[in-house]
Write an enzyme that holds these catalytic residues in place. Structure first.
Site, PDB file in Angstrom:
ATOM      1  N   CYS A  54       0.900  -1.141   0.050  1.00  0.00           N
ATOM      2  CA  CYS A  54      -0.025   0.182   0.171  1.00  0.00           C
ATOM      3  C   CYS A  54       0.951   1.343   0.101  1.00  0.00           C
ATOM      4  CB  CYS A  54      -0.899   0.024   1.162  1.00  0.00           C
ATOM      5  SG  CYS A  54      -1.884  -1.398   1.333  1.00  0.00           S
ATOM      6  N   ARG A 131      -7.616  -3.836  -3.390  1.00  0.00           N
ATOM      7  CA  ARG A 131      -7.265  -2.720  -3.948  1.00  0.00           C
ATOM      8  C   ARG A 131      -8.148  -2.191  -5.313  1.00  0.00           C
ATOM      9  NH1 ARG A 131      -2.150  -2.725  -1.723  1.00  0.00           N
ATOM     10  NH2 ARG A 131      -1.881  -4.732  -0.830  1.00  0.00           N
TER      11      ARG A 131
END
Ligand code: BEZ
Length: 218
Positions: A54, A131
């Site tokens: 991330c 995501r």
């Protein structure tokens, strides 16, 4: 995983109006429709703050913020973390790498926005958003959706290419072929009538495979 009615009905699809919401973000409380007004928006979720993949992804968005702004596009992140966690992470990344995530990151602690946008995929994680990337046009229509799992980061080249392809397609009224990149020829809409077909057959301007597959410079 068994598909529940709830997950089935809350997955926005391409062509849908982007659901509106008000949320707490790292730049303050924000209503999506105000933020998005007359602008393209790329909205992306990440599973969690202070996690390695991330951090690479969100840093990449921050580094490309000017590129998106030049294309009339606002950025917006999201994860199911508190705003305090977001602030600490943003500051940590800035201190360690010099990259500053100035775009709003939604603190979706009650999962309201993740549920609204279908960012929760329980087979992948029950507690973290996958995501996701939503491309939303200035009319508030969702034009493209990407989903990536926990263990594979997204591709910034493809995110940028997809945005330019959408915008160029809108402007030129053409479609983009496989692997299209800016500067490549685009596909002219195929004929819809016999007359248009004959005109296309006679056309010497386009790069033609056949009347239904013709390309031109844009
Ligand atoms: C990561 O960003 O590195 C990550 C986040 C959640 C699960 C697995 C990896």
């Amino acid at each position: 995983m068994q598909t529940t009615i709830e997950t089935a009905i809350t997955m926005p699809r391409i062509g849908d109006q982007a659901p509106d919401f008000t949320a707490v973000t790292t730049t303050g409380k924000l209503t999506f429709s105000d933020y998005a007004k007359d602008s393209w928006v790329v909205m992306f979720s990440h599973p969690a703050d202070f996690t390695p993949v991330c951090t690479t992804e969100m840093s990449a968005f921050a580094k490309e913020a000017d590129w998106f702004a030049e294309r009339g596009t606002k950025l917006m992140g999201l994860s199911i973390d508190s705003v305090h966690s977001h602030l600490a992470w943003v500051n940590n990344v800035r201190e360690k790498t010099g990259v500053y995530m100035e775009f709003p990151i939604i603190a979706d602690i009650d999962m309201k926005v993740s549920k609204l946008y279908g960012m929760l995929h329980p087979g992948e994680s029950a507690t973290a958003a996958v995501r996701a990337v939503f491309f939303i046009d200035p009319k508030g229509v969702i034009r493209l959706i990407m989903y990536y799992p926990m263990n594979v980061g997204r591709n910034m080249h493809e995110i940028k290419r997809a945005l330019v392809a959408l915008q160029t397609s809108d402007e030129s009224k053409c479609a983009m072929p496989i692997d299209w990149r800016p500067g490549d020829k685009a596909i002219v809409p195929p004929p819809k009538t016999l007359r248009e077909m004959d005109e296309r057959i006679a056309n010497t301007e386009y790069e033609k495979i056949d009347f239904y597959l013709a390309k031109k410079d844009i």
